[in-house]
Design a protein around this motif. Structure first.
Motif, PDB file in Angstrom:
ATOM      1  N   TYR A  45      23.021  21.243  90.043  1.00 42.92           N
ATOM      2  CA  TYR A  45      22.852  22.090  88.862  1.00 42.92           C
ATOM      3  C   TYR A  45      21.736  21.543  87.986  1.00 42.92           C
ATOM      4  N   GLN A  59      22.223  26.246  85.516  1.00 48.74           N
ATOM      5  CA  GLN A  59      21.854  27.012  86.703  1.00 48.74           C
ATOM      6  C   GLN A  59      22.182  26.201  87.949  1.00 48.74           C
ATOM      7  N   LYS A  61      22.193  25.710  92.298  1.00 43.84           N
ATOM      8  CA  LYS A  61      21.555  26.054  93.569  1.00 43.84           C
ATOM      9  C   LYS A  61      22.248  25.263  94.675  1.00 43.84           C
ATOM     10  N   GLU A  72      25.000  32.597  89.455  1.00 46.40           N
ATOM     11  CA  GLU A  72      24.000  31.527  89.580  1.00 46.40           C
ATOM     12  C   GLU A  72      23.913  30.712  88.289  1.00 46.40           C
ATOM     13  N   LYS A  73      24.026  31.408  87.135  1.00 43.70           N
ATOM     14  CA  LYS A  73      23.970  30.742  85.828  1.00 43.70           C
ATOM     15  C   LYS A  73      25.277  30.968  85.082  1.00 43.70           C
TER      16      LYS A  73
END
Length: 193
Positions: A45, A59, A61, A72-73
């Motif tokens: 993150y 955020q 990934k 995602e966020k």
């Protein structure tokens, strides 16, 4: 000494270096208590909070070979995250099945997704026909194989098939079949005497 009045509002301290004095100004905002960012397995993150904003935005990934499931966020407001923390789910490649197919034909499958192996006509499944995409990006149990079914009375056909696979050219196959035919004729003649 400078005495700071006790207040329920947070105070923002502004420093003015030109005259080396401090000024205290009241500034109202909601204190965010989201210092601990939730971590995720197989991913990372990043704090992407806007500058001069009193909200926290994180955020996420995923590592290579994993796919993000969820938002995602996520944003912290009033000491609470806006949504659940996302997950990084494993991706499994389509299993290679010779002489067979899978029930759901895709290039990649997500963790916990199950497929069933179906063999072509004349072949049977050796192993578990039902396999699941696991967290370590492999199929569990092991991907089964499709093997030729030897029906009762077909042993000679299977033997001939294996023999033909070993021979390098059509001429060799033809010669082997002639020899085999001759051996059957000799066997039949021996039985008659």
């Amino acid at each position: 000494s400078l005495r700071v009045p006790v207040t329920r509002q947070p105070i923002l301290c502004l420093l003015d270096f030109s005259d080396r004095t401090h000024s205290l100004l009241p500034f109202s905002f909601a204190i965010q208590d989201c210092d601990m960012f939730p971590s995720i397995a197989h991913g990372s993150y990043e704090d992407v909070s806007p500058i001069f904003s009193f909200t926290t935005v994180v955020q996420y990934k995923c590592d290579e070979g994993y796919v993000l499931v969820g938002e995602e966020k996520i944003t912290c407001r009033n000491s609470h995250w806006s949504s659940l923390v996302p997950q990084c789910k494993a991706m499994c490649l389509k299993p290679e099945i010779k002489d067979g197919t899978v029930s759901l034909d895709k290039k990649q499958y997500v963790e916990s997704e199950t497929v069933t192996v179906q063999c072509d006509s004349g072949y049977s499944v050796v192993g578990s026909p039902s396999i699941i995409c696991s967290e370590n990006r492999t199929w569990y149990p092991e991907v089964p194989k499709c093997e030729w079914e030897v029906l009762s009375g077909c042993e000679q056909v299977l033997a001939g098939r294996k023999l033909m696979q070993c021979l390098p050219s059509p001429e060799d196959v033809k010669m082997a079949l002639e020899v085999y035919k001759l051996s059957l004729e000799i066997e039949r003649l021996e039985l008659q005497t």
